[in-house]
Design a protein around this motif. Structure first.
Motif, short mmCIF file in Angstrom:
data_model
loop_
_atom_site.label_atom_id
_atom_site.label_comp_id
_atom_site.label_asym_id
_atom_site.label_seq_id
_atom_site.Cartn_x
_atom_site.Cartn_y
_atom_site.Cartn_z
N LEU A 1 0.72 -1.29 -0.01
CA LEU A 1 -0.03 -0.06 -0.10
C LEU A 1 0.76 1.25 0.06
O LEU A 1 0.46 2.25 -0.27
N TRP A 2 2.15 0.97 0.45
CA TRP A 2 3.14 2.28 0.43
C TRP A 2 3.50 2.80 -0.85
O TRP A 2 3.85 3.87 -1.00
N GLN A 3 3.39 1.73 -1.86
CA GLN A 3 3.35 2.29 -3.34
C GLN A 3 2.32 3.22 -3.91
O GLN A 3 3.08 4.01 -4.39
N VAL A 4 1.38 3.33 -3.19
CA VAL A 4 0.57 4.45 -3.41
C VAL A 4 0.26 5.54 -2.38
O VAL A 4 0.18 6.64 -2.84
N ALA A 5 0.40 4.94 -1.21
CA ALA A 5 0.64 6.15 -0.04
C ALA A 5 1.48 7.22 -0.09
O ALA A 5 1.25 8.17 0.25
N THR A 6 2.77 6.82 -0.56
CA THR A 6 4.08 7.70 -0.63
C THR A 6 3.73 8.87 -1.48
O THR A 6 3.91 10.02 -1.14
N PRO A 7 3.34 8.59 -2.84
CA PRO A 7 3.37 9.72 -3.55
C PRO A 7 2.18 10.44 -3.35
O PRO A 7 1.85 11.93 -3.50
N LEU A 8 0.80 9.90 -2.68
CA LEU A 8 -0.19 10.64 -2.35
C LEU A 8 0.03 11.63 -1.21
O LEU A 8 -0.56 12.77 -1.24
N LEU A 9 0.93 10.94 -0.35
CA LEU A 9 1.01 11.98 1.08
C LEU A 9 1.94 12.80 0.42
O LEU A 9 2.02 14.14 1.04
N ALA B 1 14.70 0.21 -13.45
CA ALA B 1 13.54 0.96 -14.16
C ALA B 1 12.05 0.12 -14.33
O ALA B 1 10.93 0.89 -14.31
N LEU B 2 12.23 -0.77 -15.05
CA LEU B 2 11.09 -1.94 -14.86
C LEU B 2 10.22 -1.75 -13.59
O LEU B 2 8.96 -1.98 -13.75
N GLN B 3 11.01 -1.79 -12.50
CA GLN B 3 10.41 -2.04 -11.08
C GLN B 3 9.63 -0.86 -11.04
O GLN B 3 8.39 -0.80 -10.57
N GLN B 4 10.45 0.43 -11.41
CA GLN B 4 9.58 1.46 -11.04
C GLN B 4 8.38 1.92 -12.00
O GLN B 4 7.18 2.40 -11.87
N LEU B 5 8.49 1.13 -13.18
CA LEU B 5 7.21 1.22 -14.08
C LEU B 5 6.11 0.50 -13.61
O LEU B 5 5.05 0.87 -13.51
N GLN B 6 6.44 -0.86 -13.08
CA GLN B 6 5.41 -1.71 -12.30
C GLN B 6 4.80 -0.87 -11.24
O GLN B 6 3.60 -0.90 -10.94
N GLN B 7 5.66 -0.10 -10.19
CA GLN B 7 4.96 0.61 -9.15
C GLN B 7 4.01 1.55 -9.55
O GLN B 7 2.87 2.01 -9.02
N LEU B 8 4.55 2.27 -10.68
CA LEU B 8 3.68 3.42 -11.22
C LEU B 8 2.34 2.84 -11.49
O LEU B 8 1.38 3.45 -11.43
N LEU B 9 2.42 1.48 -12.32
CA LEU B 9 1.18 1.23 -12.93
C LEU B 9 0.07 0.74 -11.86
O LEU B 9 -1.19 1.03 -11.98
N PHE B 10 0.71 0.27 -10.65
CA PHE B 10 -0.23 0.11 -9.53
C PHE B 10 -0.80 1.47 -8.92
O PHE B 10 -2.04 1.66 -8.61
N SER B 11 -0.04 2.58 -8.84
CA SER B 11 -0.36 3.90 -8.64
C SER B 11 -1.37 4.64 -9.71
O SER B 11 -2.22 5.37 -9.16
N TRP C 1 -7.63 9.36 -22.95
CA TRP C 1 -6.83 8.73 -22.04
C TRP C 1 -6.05 7.38 -22.74
O TRP C 1 -5.22 6.82 -22.18
N ALA C 2 -6.45 7.21 -24.07
CA ALA C 2 -5.60 6.17 -24.66
C ALA C 2 -4.08 6.70 -24.98
O ALA C 2 -3.21 5.95 -25.24
N LEU C 3 -3.99 8.05 -24.85
CA LEU C 3 -2.58 8.57 -24.90
C LEU C 3 -1.72 8.33 -24.12
O LEU C 3 -0.44 8.28 -23.88
N ILE C 4 -2.18 7.68 -22.66
CA ILE C 4 -1.60 7.39 -21.56
C ILE C 4 -0.49 6.24 -22.12
O ILE C 4 0.78 6.23 -21.57
N VAL C 5 -0.76 5.35 -22.78
CA VAL C 5 0.13 4.19 -23.16
C VAL C 5 1.40 4.64 -23.86
O VAL C 5 2.32 4.44 -23.31
N PRO C 6 1.25 5.44 -25.03
CA PRO C 6 2.43 5.95 -25.51
C PRO C 6 3.17 6.95 -24.69
O PRO C 6 4.70 6.97 -24.82
N VAL C 7 2.70 7.86 -23.66
CA VAL C 7 3.23 8.47 -22.90
C VAL C 7 4.40 7.82 -21.94
O VAL C 7 5.41 8.01 -21.88
N LEU C 8 3.52 6.63 -21.46
CA LEU C 8 4.46 5.75 -20.34
C LEU C 8 5.35 4.95 -21.09
O LEU C 8 6.40 4.84 -20.54
#
Length: 309
Positions: free
Chosen positions: A76-84, A155-165, A184-191
């Motif tokens: 849950l800290w994957q989401v809680a940290t950037p939210l805080l 870097a892949l680990q951080q991508l997976q964490q962002l996808l959860f967030s 919202w479909a533009l999110i994919v090429p941006v990521l």
């Protein structure tokens, strides 16, 4: 060959060795020996990385799982940290410093949360990249594998964490009236573009951090400066409206600002194209290609030196 001794007997000497007189390099070549840990060709290096793609993915998942294994709230800290972080920035910049000027609250809060989540993706990739080699010397010295596997997996680990967030980011956007549509479909090429940029930057920082471990202590200050210069908490054109135009242009064209603004453009209805610099998609692709390719080659050139203290 033979020769007669002083007492008339014949002595037979051993034939000359075919290796006699050869240098060490010539001897190695003659017997098919290669330098242990020598840097392979760039094409061979790419092939080796592809062969270890399952290791890279498994390693990134393991690091992600272990990251908060000691915390009671766990993942849950994957989401809680950037939210805080976003809540703190909203109080300081949105309420006290009025950085939201020109934007209503239902736009500014998704604007701020998006900026925090997207910049954290780059920031975490850089910080993980700095320690990718220096923090895993035991693994580097014990096993033979392409060292680029480590910064790429981080870097892949951080991508997976962002996808959860992103689930929380979507909830924030919808909660303030920004509902899913075609943008919202533009999110994919941006990521994808940001991930390529982050990976290249992680590779560069991994090589630099392997040579200078103290860089890990300096990078938080660099990243904090970059964050303030990228418009995470404020709109660059609005905040710098009374400043020279070239300053706003430079800040808007920095890659962190470009990826944040593209994500905001995709998610927030009122955040239109007028907030983006000209040729923004070309800039996003250019930054991604420059750092992904340049960072990979830069890291590969020092392949044989990693782990050799």
């Amino acid at each position: 060959m033979s020769e007669t001794t002083h007492d008339g007997t014949v002595a037979v000497s051993a034939p000359a060795s075919p290796d006699e007189g050869l240098t060490a390099a010539q001897l190695a070549g003659r017997h098919g020996l290669t330098v242990s840990g020598a840097r392979p060709s760039l094409v061979e290096y790419v092939r080796q990385l592809w062969d270890r793609r399952h290791f890279i993915l498994a390693f990134s998942r393991a690091k992600l799982t272990a990251q908060y294994s000691q915390a009671k709230l766990g993942q849950l800290w994957q989401v809680a940290t950037p939210l805080l972080n976003a809540a703190v920035y909203f109080f300081i910049f949105g309420v006290i410093l009025n950085a939201s000027r020109g934007m209503p609250k239902d736009v500014y809060i998704p604007f701020l949360v998006t900026g925090v989540f997207v910049f954290t993706f780059t920031q975490s990739s850089v910080m993980a990249g700095v320690r990718a080699i220096s923090g895993n010397l035991g693994l580097v010295r014990a096993l033979h594998f392409p060292r680029a596997s480590l910064p790429i997996s981080f870097a892949l680990q951080q991508l997976q964490q962002l996808l959860f967030s992103m689930v929380v980011l979507f909830a924030v956007a919808v909660g303030f009236g920004h509902y899913p549509d075609l943008s919202w479909a533009l999110i994919v090429p941006v990521l994808i573009l940001q991930f390529l940029f982050n990976t290249g930057l992680a590779l560069i920082m991994a090589r630099a951090g392997a040579k200078t471990p103290d860089l890990a202590q300096l990078m938080p200050f660099v990243m904090r400066t970059w964050m303030y210069a990228s418009g995470v908490m404020f709109s660059i054109p609005i905040m710098l409206a009374d400043k020279p135009q070239w300053l706003a242009t430079v800040l808007q064209w920095n890659p962190a600002a470009i990826y944040m603004d593209l994500m905001r453009f995709a998610l927030i209805d009122e955040y239109g194209a007028e907030n983006l610099p000209d040729h923004v998609w070309a800039a996003a692709g250019g930054w991604a290609a420059l750092f992904a390719l340049g960072g990979f080659v830069y890291f590969w050139k020092a392949e044989e030196r990693y782990g050799r203290g």
